[in-house]
Design a protein around this motif. Structure first.
Motif, PDB file in Angstrom:
ATOM      1  N   HIS A 216      37.744 -11.984  58.675  1.00  8.97           N
ATOM      2  CA  HIS A 216      39.066 -12.552  58.987  1.00  8.97           C
ATOM      3  C   HIS A 216      39.336 -13.675  58.007  1.00  8.97           C
ATOM      4  O   HIS A 216      40.371 -13.769  57.403  1.00  8.97           O
ATOM      5  CB  HIS A 216      39.095 -13.109  60.406  1.00  8.97           C
ATOM      6  N   ASN A 217      38.321 -14.552  57.910  1.00  5.79           N
ATOM      7  CA  ASN A 217      38.443 -15.713  57.048  1.00  5.79           C
ATOM      8  C   ASN A 217      37.034 -15.974  56.548  1.00  5.79           C
ATOM      9  O   ASN A 217      36.216 -16.584  57.227  1.00  5.79           O
ATOM     10  CB  ASN A 217      38.975 -16.886  57.880  1.00  5.79           C
ATOM     11  N   ALA A 218      36.749 -15.430  55.369  1.00  4.96           N
ATOM     12  CA  ALA A 218      35.363 -15.362  54.898  1.00  4.96           C
ATOM     13  C   ALA A 218      34.683 -16.726  54.903  1.00  4.96           C
ATOM     14  O   ALA A 218      33.557 -16.866  55.369  1.00  4.96           O
ATOM     15  CB  ALA A 218      35.316 -14.754  53.501  1.00  4.96           C
ATOM     16  N   LYS A 219      35.386 -17.740  54.415  1.00  6.16           N
ATOM     17  CA  LYS A 219      34.739 -19.042  54.309  1.00  6.16           C
ATOM     18  C   LYS A 219      34.397 -19.603  55.679  1.00  6.16           C
ATOM     19  O   LYS A 219      33.296 -20.086  55.907  1.00  6.16           O
ATOM     20  CB  LYS A 219      35.635 -20.008  53.544  1.00  6.16           C
ATOM     21  N   LEU A 306      29.299 -10.857  51.798  1.00  8.55           N
ATOM     22  CA  LEU A 306      30.716 -11.140  52.032  1.00  8.55           C
ATOM     23  C   LEU A 306      31.581  -9.943  51.655  1.00  8.55           C
ATOM     24  O   LEU A 306      32.787  -9.949  51.879  1.00  8.55           O
ATOM     25  CB  LEU A 306      31.162 -12.365  51.232  1.00  8.55           C
ATOM     26  N   ASP A 307      30.978  -8.942  51.032  1.00  9.82           N
ATOM     27  CA  ASP A 307      31.670  -7.690  50.699  1.00  9.82           C
ATOM     28  C   ASP A 307      30.702  -6.550  50.990  1.00  9.82           C
ATOM     29  O   ASP A 307      29.494  -6.766  51.066  1.00  9.82           O
ATOM     30  CB  ASP A 307      32.018  -7.629  49.205  1.00  9.82           C
ATOM     31  N   LEU A 308      31.263  -5.358  51.070  1.00 11.14           N
ATOM     32  CA  LEU A 308      30.397  -4.199  51.277  1.00 11.14           C
ATOM     33  C   LEU A 308      29.509  -3.997  50.060  1.00 11.14           C
ATOM     34  O   LEU A 308      29.984  -4.073  48.930  1.00 11.14           O
ATOM     35  CB  LEU A 308      31.242  -2.939  51.414  1.00 11.14           C
ATOM     36  N   PRO A 309      28.230  -3.724  50.265  1.00  9.89           N
ATOM     37  CA  PRO A 309      27.395  -3.352  49.124  1.00  9.89           C
ATOM     38  C   PRO A 309      27.730  -1.934  48.653  1.00  9.89           C
ATOM     39  O   PRO A 309      28.587  -1.272  49.232  1.00  9.89           O
ATOM     40  CB  PRO A 309      25.974  -3.422  49.663  1.00  9.89           C
ATOM     41  N   ARG A 310      27.076  -1.505  47.585  1.00  9.85           N
ATOM     42  CA  ARG A 310      27.408  -0.242  46.967  1.00  9.85           C
ATOM     43  C   ARG A 310      27.028   0.976  47.803  1.00  9.85           C
ATOM     44  O   ARG A 310      27.690   2.005  47.779  1.00  9.85           O
ATOM     45  CB  ARG A 310      26.659  -0.140  45.652  1.00  9.85           C
ATOM     46  N   SER A 311      25.914   0.874  48.480  1.00  9.81           N
ATOM     47  CA  SER A 311      25.408   2.032  49.206  1.00  9.81           C
ATOM     48  C   SER A 311      24.500   1.532  50.302  1.00  9.81           C
ATOM     49  O   SER A 311      24.143   0.355  50.337  1.00  9.81           O
ATOM     50  CB  SER A 311      24.591   2.921  48.277  1.00  9.81           C
ATOM     51  N   ILE A 312      24.105   2.443  51.167  1.00 10.67           N
ATOM     52  CA  ILE A 312      23.223   2.016  52.240  1.00 10.67           C
ATOM     53  C   ILE A 312      21.839   1.670  51.690  1.00 10.67           C
ATOM     54  O   ILE A 312      21.170   0.773  52.187  1.00 10.67           O
ATOM     55  CB  ILE A 312      23.189   3.063  53.369  1.00 10.67           C
ATOM     56  N   TRP A 332      23.348 -10.424  57.644  1.00 12.09           N
ATOM     57  CA  TRP A 332      24.680 -10.634  58.196  1.00 12.09           C
ATOM     58  C   TRP A 332      25.700 -10.158  57.184  1.00 12.09           C
ATOM     59  O   TRP A 332      25.556 -10.418  55.992  1.00 12.09           O
ATOM     60  CB  TRP A 332      24.832 -12.128  58.468  1.00 12.09           C
ATOM     61  N   MET A 333      26.687  -9.416  57.647  1.00 12.85           N
ATOM     62  CA  MET A 333      27.683  -8.897  56.697  1.00 12.85           C
ATOM     63  C   MET A 333      29.070  -8.953  57.319  1.00 12.85           C
ATOM     64  O   MET A 333      29.235  -8.692  58.506  1.00 12.85           O
ATOM     65  CB  MET A 333      27.327  -7.447  56.349  1.00 12.85           C
ATOM     66  N   ILE A 334      30.067  -9.287  56.503  1.00 11.66           N
ATOM     67  CA  ILE A 334      31.449  -9.145  56.931  1.00 11.66           C
ATOM     68  C   ILE A 334      32.185  -8.311  55.887  1.00 11.66           C
ATOM     69  O   ILE A 334      31.867  -8.368  54.703  1.00 11.66           O
ATOM     70  CB  ILE A 334      32.167 -10.497  57.151  1.00 11.66           C
TER      71      ILE A 334
END
Ligand code: ADP
Ligand code: ZN
Length: 608
Positions: A216-219, A306-312, A332-334
């Protein structure tokens, strides 16, 4: 120096200070000591090093360890020397004089273990030297580097099969933390390990808790997350260099020891930041995926995306850098809808061959399935590597607080048909306008207000629709265009929903409401940070860490080479009064007891 006829267990206890073997270690050690070849698949932190270090000590001659990670060799050798093992390394970082000295030691049979870079090992000169000495075993670390499918491909690794031809009587052990089957087969084939016994461990990392949320609000979200990890080392991954710089600067302003790391920084700054991360307690590294390979720091307490990684696989590897020491750690990931679109576009636009793209798309899909999961994440993560985890694990967000789901079959049908009716030429923003019956300029100019789907989704707000579109993309019911405009198209699977009435179950996106977050946090992260240091223990804990840092500085090694957090924590809890008691603590071997025992006892038993 080492006791004659020592058993493997004696060495484990006296040299390394550990009371018992873990998992498959003992079986591997026995097999190798008896001269067998082995392929060891163990997760990061599983304890691979001891699998060859102890056999090298048990067998006659020098154990030769091939490692691509030059930066790591020195730490590993330092750690072995601290434990009283005769270890050395040979790589391009040594001067000519030093190299000659190591070669002399090798030929004189004075070394228990010698670490070498593959390109060095393969030189005619070095192979010739090996033929004139006694080799206890060959250990090929990071064996997945033979795989051209992986990120860490090293062409020299493919030539290592020569070891079997030149030294057929010397046992070989290949080790990797890479779980996928294809890589495993490639290792066996490329390293001529057809007759090697395979030791496959579970890839579960039980001490890592998994948590995934919407951005929602990364920071703000990151800031709140870090409150549960004050004073701890961790890594924050971002997709772009700019975001790395921006995030690191923001954290530093907020009073957190944060440093940036990405390929756009000059080599000196990168080296300096990495060094600080390794040598100081509690540094947060904000980085792109350029950071991490070869980072052996045992006390990384969290990895945040803070972003999706490339692959699992990438996600598993990156999160796997947390908690190597076995103490509690958190992944932890958003992420958001835009990540899904960006990732699909990156794959579509890459120069890779079609087959490769297909593989990458599948990998992304399994990552999205993971991110959007409503069931145990550990089960899904391990399932992606073909491992059946009985689950639920009780240690991921979905297990701790199962997400609510809702029957979204009808909205999904509406969304898909709106994509279809508008000609599969628009991004989610415009399609949502059509669904909600918004008479925007674009809608009017395209005559989309005359479509049968115009306004059929007015009952849901824009945010709810975005959630639906994100999840449809994640589920492969929609795909983003290759050209990079964010255009959505139906997929082969869409038909099942559109005309077949296949039910669609989506998760209710949790609102960022405080109460529920706190409830979740309390189960995943205890007070006192990951390690649960109580307030009354804090002073001694800080003193123990300060002493460790001071001793490490004197010797020019990272703090964890002196003692791991796990060992300090055991001291904190056991409060040993004398050397005998200190010797029983896991991680305190004979050499370290002699060198550091009195210093630590003095701090522990200082009058309050
Ligand atoms: P890997 O190379 O598989 O990632 P390491 O060999 O670095 O793992 O070991 C991970 C951590 O576990 C290290 O801190 C190591 O000292 C510790 N360790 C390994 N084996 C044991 C054991 N039998 N008992 C206690 N700690 C161990
Ligand atoms: Zn779970």
């Amino acid at each position: 120096m080492l006791p004659m006829n020592a058993s493997a267990l004696d060495l484990l206890q006296s040299v390394f200070g550990y009371s018992s073997f873990r998992g498959q270690q003992q079986a591997v050690v026995e097999h190798l000591s008896e001269g067998g070849d082995a392929l060891v698949l163990m997760p990061t932190g599983g304890g691979k090093s001891l699998c060859y270090q102890i056999p090298a000590l048990l067998r006659q001659g020098t154990g030769i360890v091939v490692s691509p990670l030059i930066a790591l060799m020195q730490d590993q050798v330092d750690a072995l020397r601290e434990a009283g093992v005769a270890a050395a390394y040979l790589n391009s970082s040594l001067g000519a004089e030093e190299q000659r000295e190591v070669e002399r030691q090798l030929l004189a049979g004075e070394l228990n273990l010698l670490y070498v870079a593959p390109e060095r090992l393969l030189t005619g000169r070095f192979l010739g030297q090996l033929e004139r000495t006694e080799v206890a075993l060959f250990a090929i670390d990071e064996a997945h580097c033979v795989s051209q499918w992986g990120h860490d491909f090293r062409p020299e690794y493919r030539e290592l099969a020569i070891l079997q031809q030149r030294f057929p009587q010397v046992p070989r052990i290949a080790l990797t933390a890479t779980a996928d089957q294809r890589t495993r087969e490639e290792i066996v084939e490329r390293l001529s390990l057809q007759d090697a016994r395979q030791f496959v461990s579970s890839f579960d990392r039980p001490n890592i808790g998994y948590r995934v949320g919407l951005r929602h609000n990364a920071k703000r979200q990151l800031g709140e997350f870090l409150q549960g990890h004050q004073g701890e080392s961790g890594i924050v991954y971002c997709l772009s260099r700019r975001k790395v710089d921006d995030t690191a600067a923001w954290l530093a302003e907020s009073g957190i020891e944060a440093l940036p790391y990405h390929a756009g920084l000059d080599a000196a700054t990168r080296a300096k930041n990495q060094q600080r991360f390794l040598r100081e307690d509690g540094v947060v590294m904000v980085a792109t995926v350029a950071f991490g390979m070869g980072i052996d720091k045992p006390d990384v307490r969290f990895v945040a995306h803070l972003d999706l990684p490339r692959s699992i696989e990438g996600y598993y590897q990156e999160t796997g850098r947390a908690g190597r020491d076995g103490l509690p750690a958190e992944a932890w990931m958003i992420y958001g809808l835009s990540d899904v679109v960006t990732m699909s576009q990156m794959i579509a636009q890459s120069e890779s061959a079609d087959e490769r793209k297909r593989v990458e798309r599948q990998k992304l899909e399994s990552l999205l399935a993971y991110a959007e999961a409503t069931d145990c994440r550990r089960q899904l993560l391990l399932g992606a590597f073909g491992e059946i985890y009985p689950g639920p694990c009780g240690h991921c967000d979905n297990c701790v607080a199962p997400p609510k789901t809702w029957d979204a079959t009808v909205p999904a049908q509406k969304a898909l048909s709106a994509v279809y009716r508008t000609g599969q030429r628009f991004g989610s923003g415009h399609v949502i306008d059509v669904l909600r019956g918004e008479e925007t300029e674009r809608v009017l100019s395209l005559d989309h207000h005359r479509l049968s789907t115009f306004g059929i989704g007015a009952e849901m707000d824009e945010k709810q629709w975005r959630s639906v579109f994100r999840q449809l993309l994640a589920a492969g019911l929609l795909e983003a265009d290759a050209e990079g405009y964010g255009t959505l198209r139906l997929t082969a699977a869409s038909r099942g929903v559109l005309s077949g009435g296949k039910p669609v179950k989506l998760r209710e996106d949790a609102r960022p409401e405080r109460a529920s977050r706190r409830r979740r946090d309390s189960k995943l992260v205890t007070g006192g940070g990951s390690l649960g240091i109580e307030a009354y223990e804090q002073e001694l804990w800080d003193a123990l860490r300060a002493l460790r840092t001071q001793l490490a500085k004197q010797q020019g090694v990272p703090p964890y080479v002196v003692f791991h957090d796990a060992t300090l924590l055991a001291m904190l809890r056991a409060m040993p009064a004398n050397e005998d008691e200190l010797a029983t603590i896991s991680g305190v071997g004979e050499a370290k007891l002699k060198r550091y025992g009195s210093d630590f006892l003095a701090v522990i038993n200082a009058p309050a």
